[in-house]
Design a protein around this motif. Structure first.
Motif, PDB file in Angstrom:
ATOM      1  N   PHE A  64       0.889  -1.167   0.000  1.00 42.50           N
ATOM      2  CA  PHE A  64       0.000   0.000   0.000  1.00 42.50           C
ATOM      3  C   PHE A  64       0.923   1.212   0.000  1.00 42.50           C
ATOM      4  O   PHE A  64       1.685   1.428   0.941  1.00 42.50           O
ATOM      5  CB  PHE A  64      -0.899  -0.014   1.237  1.00 42.50           C
ATOM      6  CG  PHE A  64      -1.680   1.264   1.468  1.00 42.50           C
ATOM      7  CD1 PHE A  64      -2.333   1.927   0.425  1.00 42.50           C
ATOM      8  CD2 PHE A  64      -1.790   1.817   2.749  1.00 42.50           C
ATOM      9  CE1 PHE A  64      -3.049   3.104   0.649  1.00 42.50           C
ATOM     10  CE2 PHE A  64      -2.506   2.984   2.980  1.00 42.50           C
ATOM     11  CZ  PHE A  64      -3.132   3.625   1.932  1.00 42.50           C
ATOM     12  N   MET A 654       3.361   0.256   3.018  1.00 39.52           N
ATOM     13  CA  MET A 654       3.061  -0.806   3.966  1.00 39.52           C
ATOM     14  C   MET A 654       2.884  -2.111   3.176  1.00 39.52           C
ATOM     15  O   MET A 654       2.662  -2.082   1.978  1.00 39.52           O
ATOM     16  CB  MET A 654       1.763  -0.477   4.719  1.00 39.52           C
ATOM     17  CG  MET A 654       1.797   0.832   5.493  1.00 39.52           C
ATOM     18  SD  MET A 654       2.929   0.763   6.919  1.00 39.52           S
ATOM     19  CE  MET A 654       4.140   2.016   6.499  1.00 39.52           C
ATOM     20  N   MET A 656       0.362  -5.122   3.460  1.00 38.70           N
ATOM     21  CA  MET A 656      -0.820  -5.370   4.265  1.00 38.70           C
ATOM     22  C   MET A 656      -1.688  -6.488   3.737  1.00 38.70           C
ATOM     23  O   MET A 656      -2.001  -6.554   2.556  1.00 38.70           O
ATOM     24  CB  MET A 656      -1.626  -4.071   4.368  1.00 38.70           C
ATOM     25  CG  MET A 656      -0.782  -2.985   5.023  1.00 38.70           C
ATOM     26  SD  MET A 656      -1.656  -1.443   5.268  1.00 38.70           S
ATOM     27  CE  MET A 656      -2.986  -2.012   6.275  1.00 38.70           C
ATOM     28  N   GLY A 657      -2.083  -7.328   4.652  1.00 36.43           N
ATOM     29  CA  GLY A 657      -3.054  -8.358   4.335  1.00 36.43           C
ATOM     30  C   GLY A 657      -4.464  -7.788   4.402  1.00 36.43           C
ATOM     31  O   GLY A 657      -4.684  -6.706   4.937  1.00 36.43           O
ATOM     32  N   ARG A 658      -5.402  -8.524   3.864  1.00 31.51           N
ATOM     33  CA  ARG A 658      -6.796  -8.096   3.902  1.00 31.51           C
ATOM     34  C   ARG A 658      -7.593  -9.165   4.635  1.00 31.51           C
ATOM     35  O   ARG A 658      -7.941 -10.200   4.056  1.00 31.51           O
ATOM     36  CB  ARG A 658      -7.311  -7.902   2.473  1.00 31.51           C
ATOM     37  CG  ARG A 658      -6.839  -6.609   1.831  1.00 31.51           C
ATOM     38  CD  ARG A 658      -7.585  -5.393   2.360  1.00 31.51           C
ATOM     39  NE  ARG A 658      -8.987  -5.453   1.990  1.00 31.51           N
ATOM     40  CZ  ARG A 658      -9.459  -5.019   0.819  1.00 31.51           C
ATOM     41  NH1 ARG A 658      -8.647  -4.442  -0.052  1.00 31.51           N
ATOM     42  NH2 ARG A 658     -10.733  -5.131   0.539  1.00 31.51           N
ATOM     43  N   SER A 659      -7.886  -8.903   5.907  1.00 28.40           N
ATOM     44  CA  SER A 659      -8.582  -9.908   6.705  1.00 28.40           C
ATOM     45  C   SER A 659      -9.973 -10.178   6.129  1.00 28.40           C
ATOM     46  O   SER A 659     -10.559 -11.217   6.386  1.00 28.40           O
ATOM     47  CB  SER A 659      -8.692  -9.432   8.155  1.00 28.40           C
ATOM     48  OG  SER A 659      -9.424  -8.225   8.212  1.00 28.40           O
ATOM     49  N   ASP A 660     -10.481  -9.217   5.329  1.00 28.03           N
ATOM     50  CA  ASP A 660     -11.822  -9.401   4.768  1.00 28.03           C
ATOM     51  C   ASP A 660     -11.815 -10.207   3.476  1.00 28.03           C
ATOM     52  O   ASP A 660     -12.859 -10.389   2.865  1.00 28.03           O
ATOM     53  CB  ASP A 660     -12.485  -8.038   4.533  1.00 28.03           C
ATOM     54  CG  ASP A 660     -11.660  -7.134   3.621  1.00 28.03           C
ATOM     55  OD1 ASP A 660     -10.418  -7.310   3.563  1.00 28.03           O
ATOM     56  OD2 ASP A 660     -12.236  -6.260   2.958  1.00 28.03           O
ATOM     57  N   LYS A 661     -10.658 -10.662   3.064  1.00 29.06           N
ATOM     58  CA  LYS A 661     -10.608 -11.467   1.835  1.00 29.06           C
ATOM     59  C   LYS A 661     -10.141 -12.883   2.175  1.00 29.06           C
ATOM     60  O   LYS A 661      -8.943 -13.143   2.270  1.00 29.06           O
ATOM     61  CB  LYS A 661      -9.633 -10.838   0.830  1.00 29.06           C
ATOM     62  CG  LYS A 661     -10.073  -9.483   0.320  1.00 29.06           C
ATOM     63  CD  LYS A 661      -9.349  -9.117  -0.974  1.00 29.06           C
ATOM     64  CE  LYS A 661     -10.047  -7.959  -1.656  1.00 29.06           C
ATOM     65  NZ  LYS A 661      -9.367  -7.516  -2.866  1.00 29.06           N
ATOM     66  N   GLU A 683      -1.740 -11.048  10.203  1.00 30.95           N
ATOM     67  CA  GLU A 683      -2.573 -10.256   9.307  1.00 30.95           C
ATOM     68  C   GLU A 683      -1.762  -9.365   8.382  1.00 30.95           C
ATOM     69  O   GLU A 683      -2.126  -9.147   7.220  1.00 30.95           O
ATOM     70  CB  GLU A 683      -3.549  -9.399  10.126  1.00 30.95           C
ATOM     71  CG  GLU A 683      -4.539  -8.616   9.265  1.00 30.95           C
ATOM     72  CD  GLU A 683      -5.583  -7.879  10.093  1.00 30.95           C
ATOM     73  OE1 GLU A 683      -5.601  -8.041  11.330  1.00 30.95           O
ATOM     74  OE2 GLU A 683      -6.385  -7.131   9.501  1.00 30.95           O
ATOM     75  N   HIS A 684      -0.695  -8.768   8.910  1.00 27.40           N
ATOM     76  CA  HIS A 684       0.098  -7.835   8.102  1.00 27.40           C
ATOM     77  C   HIS A 684       1.566  -8.206   8.164  1.00 27.40           C
ATOM     78  O   HIS A 684       2.019  -8.851   9.114  1.00 27.40           O
ATOM     79  CB  HIS A 684      -0.054  -6.403   8.636  1.00 27.40           C
ATOM     80  CG  HIS A 684      -1.458  -5.888   8.591  1.00 27.40           C
ATOM     81  ND1 HIS A 684      -2.189  -5.820   7.430  1.00 27.40           N
ATOM     82  CD2 HIS A 684      -2.274  -5.403   9.565  1.00 27.40           C
ATOM     83  CE1 HIS A 684      -3.386  -5.316   7.682  1.00 27.40           C
ATOM     84  NE2 HIS A 684      -3.477  -5.059   8.979  1.00 27.40           N
ATOM     85  N   GLN A 687       3.207  -2.629   8.950  1.00 27.60           N
ATOM     86  CA  GLN A 687       2.014  -1.865   9.270  1.00 27.60           C
ATOM     87  C   GLN A 687       2.383  -0.751  10.245  1.00 27.60           C
ATOM     88  O   GLN A 687       3.186  -0.948  11.166  1.00 27.60           O
ATOM     89  CB  GLN A 687       0.993  -2.851   9.888  1.00 27.60           C
ATOM     90  CG  GLN A 687      -0.071  -2.267  10.773  1.00 27.60           C
ATOM     91  CD  GLN A 687      -1.176  -1.578   9.972  1.00 27.60           C
ATOM     92  OE1 GLN A 687      -0.894  -0.943   8.959  1.00 27.60           O
ATOM     93  NE2 GLN A 687      -2.394  -1.660  10.433  1.00 27.60           N
ATOM     94  N   THR A 688       1.813   0.409  10.013  1.00 31.14           N
ATOM     95  CA  THR A 688       1.974   1.522  10.939  1.00 31.14           C
ATOM     96  C   THR A 688       0.892   1.462  12.000  1.00 31.14           C
ATOM     97  O   THR A 688      -0.287   1.307  11.661  1.00 31.14           O
ATOM     98  CB  THR A 688       1.804   2.864  10.204  1.00 31.14           C
ATOM     99  OG1 THR A 688       2.820   2.976   9.215  1.00 31.14           O
ATOM    100  CG2 THR A 688       1.916   4.041  11.166  1.00 31.14           C
TER     101      THR A 688
END
Ligand code: SF4
Ligand code: SF4
Ligand code: SF4
Ligand code: SF4
Ligand code: SF4
Ligand code: SF4
Ligand code: SF4
Ligand code: SF4
Lengths: 782, 181, 782, 181
Positions: A64, A654, A656-661, A683-684, A687-688
């Motif tokens: 990202f 970043m 980043m993973g997408r927990s919603d996918k 999850e990531h 990440q900040t």
């Protein structure tokens, strides 16, 4: 030890013992019996060798990007405006450019550590010979160089072996930097893959540096009980001449300390340090004192306590020399990397140099011989200390009140302050004689000096703040544990199981710099929280200092309150920046020693193991540097998630993973070949986090791994839920993603969670033997 | 002019710069025009006090009046709950940023991608970076900031202003939703 | 050949002929009898070893900084506003930052060439073994590696030796890049010194690459009569399948050409190239065709002539793959540096890959095996050519007229155009059916595509321009001489004297990229002007192409009009970018072969010699890249001035002498030790010139050297005065600074100049034996 | 507003940006107020035609009227001489830039450092870079551009404008020196 083909030829060969003529010797392969581990698939990986692994990670954790600038200005076709997808004159778009910036940062970081290692190793080889053997922990440490073994397939035994390892690193750094040239890489993911490779190389470079210095300088060797070191300005004996070393490269400091010892002066002067040099000094000499992290450089100099300033490399404010001039302290530049424009006096007689510095004929000198640095620093300090009388440049309270009245309330200071500190309001108060608001800024100020640069009426704002906080500043006396170096094999053997099974709920590595959003206390608080929860807490660099800079109710610092061993509830300072590979190494050793996975040149398998099984999380709460970027990258590449504090957002990318996918979270079950959804664990990858509260919740969650047993998972979940409730005021909304079977649910919460699971339509699933590598599947599905 | 300079001096943008919101009515109109607005609220919500009242309390008023979906970042969800307001969702600032650049993301309620993303109360530089990410990678999304600090990377931003003006702006906005116009 | 200490140890040693156990072999120094030149003082210089020399140059030619940005954004303490002296959060000011940017650019450049060399050398060692001997010019070239010898003290004889040289380069690149880390170097001049070191390393890296490829691929070996190569889109036989190679690394192209030859297809397909790969292809295969420089990449692809696009590394537009998709041309990425996100198919069967590309199942593939690249490229080209039918994406004239009507006259195209071309006006005309203004843009457009990116109505402006210029474009048939490689020793022997004495008035090296302010004709005009004046004109890279892209009144290209030998009036294309060290090498060989100065590890003396005696000037009229920066830096370090065209100002830092400050121009007379003012000769070390006219005047002037004999000086002055009068309409105003005695004055101008000298109060001075190094003074003054 | 954007889109400046010259009289006043102004004229002087007359001819008129010292860069000296005007000096653009950042430089006549440096007719990006050099390294020097392209790195710059407006501005300036005010 296997090397690439080696060919030696010489018409005449002179050695100590013989003169050989017309030697010709062609060596196809060197095989070292003593290491019978078979070679894995990827020794000495090229810049694209591990690309498939990288792409697996990058597909799971997508970049990202948050560009810090809309332009690219890297070549004279530009500057190019890349806003919102416009391509530059070379065809590049903003995603490519953003990832290129990451690659450049990581390459600079890797180059810095590798260059540092190169300097140390070359210097030590010159002094001790190529045959000098390595020793990082005696019998307690068999796997002495886990990262180097893993990445290169080399098992280094002597300083000479390290030379070879560094040659590999330098080749890679050169290739990596090269990829940042205009008109090279054309795909952001490939830039990212190269940045990950920079992280791998960086880890090797750091490991080499620390191996060399631990071995030769006899630093604590994997010692859980490494000495407690006095820390803080309050620990300095102001009656003595004070030599202050800033930077990362301990070699010149060794020169100083050796000279003091040889001349029986070691109790007559103070040797203090900032940044990693401070940490490494204290590993060499337990009476060396640590002043603090990078953000305290101006503070220390302006306080006037320093009689001689010795600057080596990395994280040295580039205005240190100017600041030292203000307090009449001579400067010795001791690194080729930081010559400061000073005349090179390496070959001049010591008496002359000392005289020139003491009489202020010159403000500073460049000396590239560490022994000479030692003698000059000590002799100059002894002479100037009585003259300087610790002269400072802090204004008096009266001056502050008077000068504050000239403030125009233009806000430029605040608008220039990285912390957005409300300086104008503090000036208003100060003008009225109330220094309290200035005092309050003391704790949050990171000592960058930008406010002063911006002020149109040239108020010495940072000095005002220091004066207002002087009481705290000068009274500070804490402890940091000297960097212990590696984790012992035996510690791994006993903690490895509980970690992989999840019973030790995680490893928190608090590392990196002091660019904290609200001062260092957050680091202390976070470390203490997790140590109390019986996580393993590892520290290094500036974060190790901050972690030791506060005390509990009983007046103990963190290092006194908790043991220094690799066990549940241990707090281990591994050392300086270059000690970070001991953290990565611990994870690697879990795979190797506990789980008996082959290590040598076997990067993918080990990273896959760590990613899916070792619940480790890096926290770089104040990371600021290119080195911090490459250090993080080394962890990402191993699949270890890294959190940064708010300023870390300025790394601009970043992962980043997408927990919603749900499709993001599939692994193979190595036993069956089945594809199993294991949820966002972790999850990531990068990440900040915005606040310490968020950091705590995230750390607990990011320690969850697909391989957790139900018992381990329930322990991890109870920490996660507890911290979540405490900080977020409610149950996590993603709890259903982490429960595989009801046995995972902490017993005390069964009912509450059952309801949630039902509401979410949760279904039980299996606990796989998780892997992302198809080749690890033992039984292929028919 | 100064009021439409970036608050942190070095946060300049290049060719695509925020339109200044000259009065709160403009912001209200933007929100009313949006089909699916969201409001991301950062950790300064409890750090900034304007005219003796915390930012978060202004936000709650505004959110209640406008029915805008609130996404709380960091630990702000606890602060909202403490005040009896249930935000539509909570997640880290980076998570919401990362979702907003994904055109396939269907919003926190799964009903469609937001068309207006408002931000308030994140650390200035973080908010700025996220807005930059959105400017570059979600060019069709409109973004707006409700801080008193000018954000050049947004599509629309209030100019730099004192806390007093800020309080007024937020209050006026809230009132316009409560039947004003 | 002297190496640093070498230690070899092995418990078991397997070679082709024997198995050795427990070998231990310690080698202090390898001495090679065959090179009896004594070692100079600075073999394998570290990053600060030549700092004193650098400071001499930097004091004479001070940096003039023109920051391209007021900010620094290199770490997360920032971004920092450094405007007008403000210091950033790390203490850095804008001068430091500006010089740091120079260092980063030069480090990227040096890394790129070194990485390129590393790839070539490793590949060739794998194929031909470490013992494969080097041959760059047979008996004609004894000093085969002047730069390497000079810098490292190594005389490379085999590919294996080159490996060692590269290891040195990689160590240096790593250290140099490291110095750019936040909190390292604190002085702009030290950053500059390091940038000069990057230039030295870069020259070595390039030399290694060219040595290797010349030797193994049997490129022309120092051949003044290297073949003339067909150049231009008009030379492509459109009936044949066309493989187009873009980049710098010839290795994959060799795979293609070898496959064609082995399969008797070399007359059945066209292999064409852009950028340096084109040049090197033609050194390998004289039927390979050169299309043009970097600025023609979009042009060639959009014209549709390309059936398969093979991309290697450097100067490859990052949107080439997208552009190729538009014309249905499959892409092969052939470099680890530029993977373009494609799947790595290196280990897949050729048939599969060919099929996937031909059926457009995938738009491109990554293949890291050059032989496989060869087979795939050829087979795919044969199959897709009949299907593609050279499909282009240029609009028709009617479409242009129609689309031009949609232009909003927003000016964004012009404001985004690096050339500030008046596109809106051309659109107005085009909308009225008049394509002439667009046609006129064809010659000045550098093909960057930024106009299209900026256009709000998405007009394909660059394609419009190409269509309008299509007639010229498709008819272009010129000649470039294949890169000859080194200058022969015998050529040096005969030209050395006239150069040093000044009778050959100078050496003009027209090198570098195609970021020209008004098209390539300037390069041709300038080269021709100086060749006619009997300067020696050397070319390389994209400039070598531009120099050959125009014809004289008799229809001859430059390479036909002038001989290819190193003599007065010769025009020599040395080759690609990595051939540039043959130019530096020629200057070095003048000092070594003609003047018998020791070469080996003797950098300062040789650079001092060249700076004061060899009237060479570099002209990088269209330099754009980081590599061009490091190449220039290598010349600066040798004291050779470099001019860049207007876009070169974007390198943001000039190195400029002050002709109005007499104290700037003092040297020692080596015979006496006297300090002698020799005038501004040469006046600048790095300077932007605005127009070709200014370039010509500057070149003539910058060839003046302190050592010129009166005869040489009078010849040089007559060229300078003549060009000055012609272009500036009057006598130079600084002529008095260049006249030492009246004998220096060109005879025909005696009276005119005498008057000027009198008016200026000129006094006669001596012609010294000039040096800037006190140690070169033979007789110290008592 | 567009008219005070940098002409080349990417040539943004940060905190110190040019004041726009709203009318030619302002520029005239600046010149009149300066003790030692110089005017640097670049190679576009013969490339730009405004209202049928070359830029260089406008410059000659202005220089004659104002008696400002002209420094011709590149080969422009020949073009001036061709038109019967002798510029005060000529040198490369970088040379004049490099002298201007040296506080000890006493000007082309040796009588003191210029206090106002005007630029016109250099390639936009080169002029921009030189102005940046002066902004950073000669902070006490005022700089002004007489082009029709906005230069953010100058202290004062005319906004972007058409050749017609440019011609008018130059003509008005010249007239103001010829006894106007
Ligand atoms: S590298 Fe590419 S995008 Fe960057 S300035 Fe150069 S041409 Fe523009
Ligand atoms: S020194 Fe402290 S107060 Fe000043 S700008 Fe830096 S962080 Fe802010
Ligand atoms: S910058 Fe200086 S004058 Fe302006 S508000 Fe801050 S302290 Fe006051
Ligand atoms: S932890 Fe970071 S700031 Fe601290 S010394 Fe190491 S790199 Fe520097
Ligand atoms: S390197 Fe220094 S000047 Fe640059 S952003 Fe970091 S702190 Fe600021
Ligand atoms: S492609 Fe040509 S016309 Fe378009 S911006 Fe580039 S140079 Fe200008
Ligand atoms: S950018 Fe497009 S619309 Fe605007 S003037 Fe140029 S061609 Fe016309
Ligand atoms: S001369 Fe420049 S543009 Fe041309 S190929 Fe070489 S580096 Fe690239």
């Amino acid at each position: 030890m296997a090397k690439k083909g080696l060919f030696v030829k010489a018409k005449e060969l002179k050695t100590d013992v013989a003169l050989v003529k017309n030697l010709e010797l062609s060596i196809g392969k060197l095989v070292d019996d003593s290491w019978d581990e078979p070679m894995g698939p990827t020794p000495m990986p090229h810049i694209s060798t591990l690309r498939d692994w990288d792409m697996k990670l990058l597909n799971k954790y997508k970049p990202f990007y948050m560009p810090d600038c809309d332009l690219c200005c890297l070549c004279t076709y530009g500057k190019c405006d890349l806003t919102a997808g416009k391509r530059g004159a070379c065809g590049l778009n903003i995603a490519d450019q953003s990832s290129r910036i990451v690659l450049i940062a990581c390459s600079i970081g890797a180059a810095t550590h590798t260059g540092h290692a190169r300097h140390v190793v070359d210097h030590l080889i010159e002094e001790y010979g190529r045959n000098h053997s390595l020793n990082v922990g005696g019998l307690n440490v068999d796997v002495e160089a886990p990262v180097t073994r893993l990445v290169t397939g080399i098992k280094p035994e002597t300083l000479g072996d390290l030379d070879e390892v560094l040659t590999y690193c330098e080749t890679q750094v050169t290739h990596l930097l090269s990829a940042a040239h205009t008109g090279q890489e054309a795909c952001n993911l490939d830039f990212e893959s190269k940045a990950l490779h920079a992280g791998r190389v960086d880890q090797v470079g750091m490991e080499v540096a620390d191996l060399a210095q631990i071995s030769v300088f006899d630093f604590p060797k994997a010692d859980p009980e490494a000495p407690l070191i006095e820390m803080g300005l309050g620990t300095i004996d102001k009656a003595k001449p004070v030599i202050c070393c800033i930077g990362h490269n301990v070699v010149p400091s060794v020169g100083i300390i050796d000279y003091m010892k040889a001349n029986k002066l070691d109790s007559k002067l103070e040797v203090v340090g900032l940044c990693c040099t401070a940490i490494d000094n204290s590993r060499y000499f337990d009476r060396a004192k640590i002043v603090g992290p990078i953000s305290w450089e101006l503070r220390v100099i302006r306080s006037g306590l320093v009689d001689v300033l010795v600057l080596d490399e990395q994280c040295v404010r580039t205005d240190c020399s100017n600041e030292a001039e203000r307090i009449n302290a001579p400067v010795i530049a001791a690194s080729e990397k930081n010559c400061i424009g000073y005349k090179n006096r390496t070959n001049d007689p010591v008496d002359e140099i000392v005289n020139d510095l003491v009489t202020r004929k010159v403000p500073g000198v460049l000396i590239l011989d560490p022994e000479k640095v030692g003698e000059v620093a000590v002799r100059v300090a002894q002479k100037v200390a009585p003259m300087r009388k610790k002269m400072d440049v802090l204004p008096s309270v009266e001056e502050i009140t008077k000068l504050a009245k000239t403030c125009r309330h233009c806000n430029l200071c605040q608008r220039s302050c990285p912390q957005d500190l409300n300086i104008p309001a503090a000036m208003t108060a100060a003008a009225e004689g109330n220094l309290k608001p200035l005092t309050e800024l003391y704790e949050e100020c990171i000592g960058c000096g930008r406010c002063e640069e911006a002020c149109p009426v040239k108020l010495q704002i940072h000095s005002f703040i220091l004066k207002a906080g002087q009481k705290f500043m000068l009274e500070e006396t804490n402890f940091c544990r000297a960097g212990r170096g590696a984790v012992q094999d035996i510690e791994i053997r006993s903690a490895g199981g509980p970690i992989v099974l999840g019973e030790i709920p995680g490893i928190l590595a608090a590392v990196g710099c002091a660019n904290y959003p609200h001062g260092g206390k957050d680091v202390y608080d976070i470390c203490r929280e997790f140590a109390k929860r019986r996580f393993i807490v590892m520290t290094s660099g500036c974060s190790a200092m901050s972690a030791g800079s506060y005390r509990n109710e009983e007046g103990q610092t963190l290092y006194e309150e908790f043991p220094g061993s690799f066990e549940a509830g241990g707090v281990l300072n591994v050392g300086s920046c270059v000690s970070n590979p001991h953290i990565a190494g611990a994870a690697i050793k879990v795979a190797n020693i506990f789980a008996k996975r082959n290590l040598r040149g076997n990067y993918e398998e080990i990273a896959d193991y760590i990613h899916n099984r070792v619940g480790a999380v890096g926290l770089a709460w104040g990371a600021y540097s290119q080195k911090a970027a490459s250090i993080a990258s080394g962890f990402w590449s191993l699949g270890v998630p890294v959190l940064v504090g708010p300023h870390g957002s300025k790394y601009r990318r970043m992962l980043m993973g997408r927990s919603d996918k749900p499709e993001n979270w599939e692994v193979y079950d190595a036993r069956t070949g089945d594809v199993v959804n294991v949820g966002p664990a972790p999850e990531h990858l990068f990440q900040t986090v915005e606040t310490p509260q968020e950091a705590m919740v995230s750390i607990a969650k990011l320690c969850i791994r697909p391989n957790d047993t139900w018992k381990g998972r329930s322990i991890k979940l109870s920490h996660y839920i507890d911290l979540h409730k405490r900080n977020y005021g409610r149950m996590p909304k993603d709890i259903h993603l982490f429960v595989r079977t009801m046995a995972d649910v902490p017993t005390t919460m069964k009912d509450e969670i059952k309801d949630i699971l039902d509401a979410k339509g949760w279904k039980e699933t299996v606990i796989p033997d998780p892997t992302m590598l198809p080749r690890m599947i033992r039984k292929k599905k028919e | 002019m100064m009021s439409c300079e970036p608050w942190q001096c070095a946060e300049i943008a290049a060719t695509k710069k925020a339109n200044p919101i000259t009065k709160p009515e403009v912001a209200v109109a933007m929100i009313k025009r949006a089909a699916r607005p969201i409001l991301v609220v950062g950790s300064n919500a409890t750090e900034r006090s304007l005219e003796g009242k915390l930012l978060i309390d202004y936000i709650i008023d505004l959110a209640k009046a406008s029915n805008v979906q609130v996404v709380a970042t960091a630990h702000m969800v606890a602060e909202f709950l403490k005040r009896g307001y249930e935000p539509a969702d909570f997640m880290s600032a980076m998570d919401i940023g990362n979702r907003l650049v994904d055109p396939t993301w269907q919003g926190i309620d799964g009903k469609g991608h937001p068309d207006l993303a408002m931000f308030v109360g994140l650390p200035y530089y973080m908010e700025s970076l996220i807005l930059s990410g959105l400017k570059h990678f979600a060019p069709d999304l409109r973004t707006m900031t409700l801080d008193n600090l000018f954000h050049p990377h947004a599509s629309w931003s209030f100019p730099n202003a004192t806390p007093k003006v800020w309080a007024e702006n937020l209050t006026v906005m809230t009132s316009k939703f409560k039947g004003g116009n």
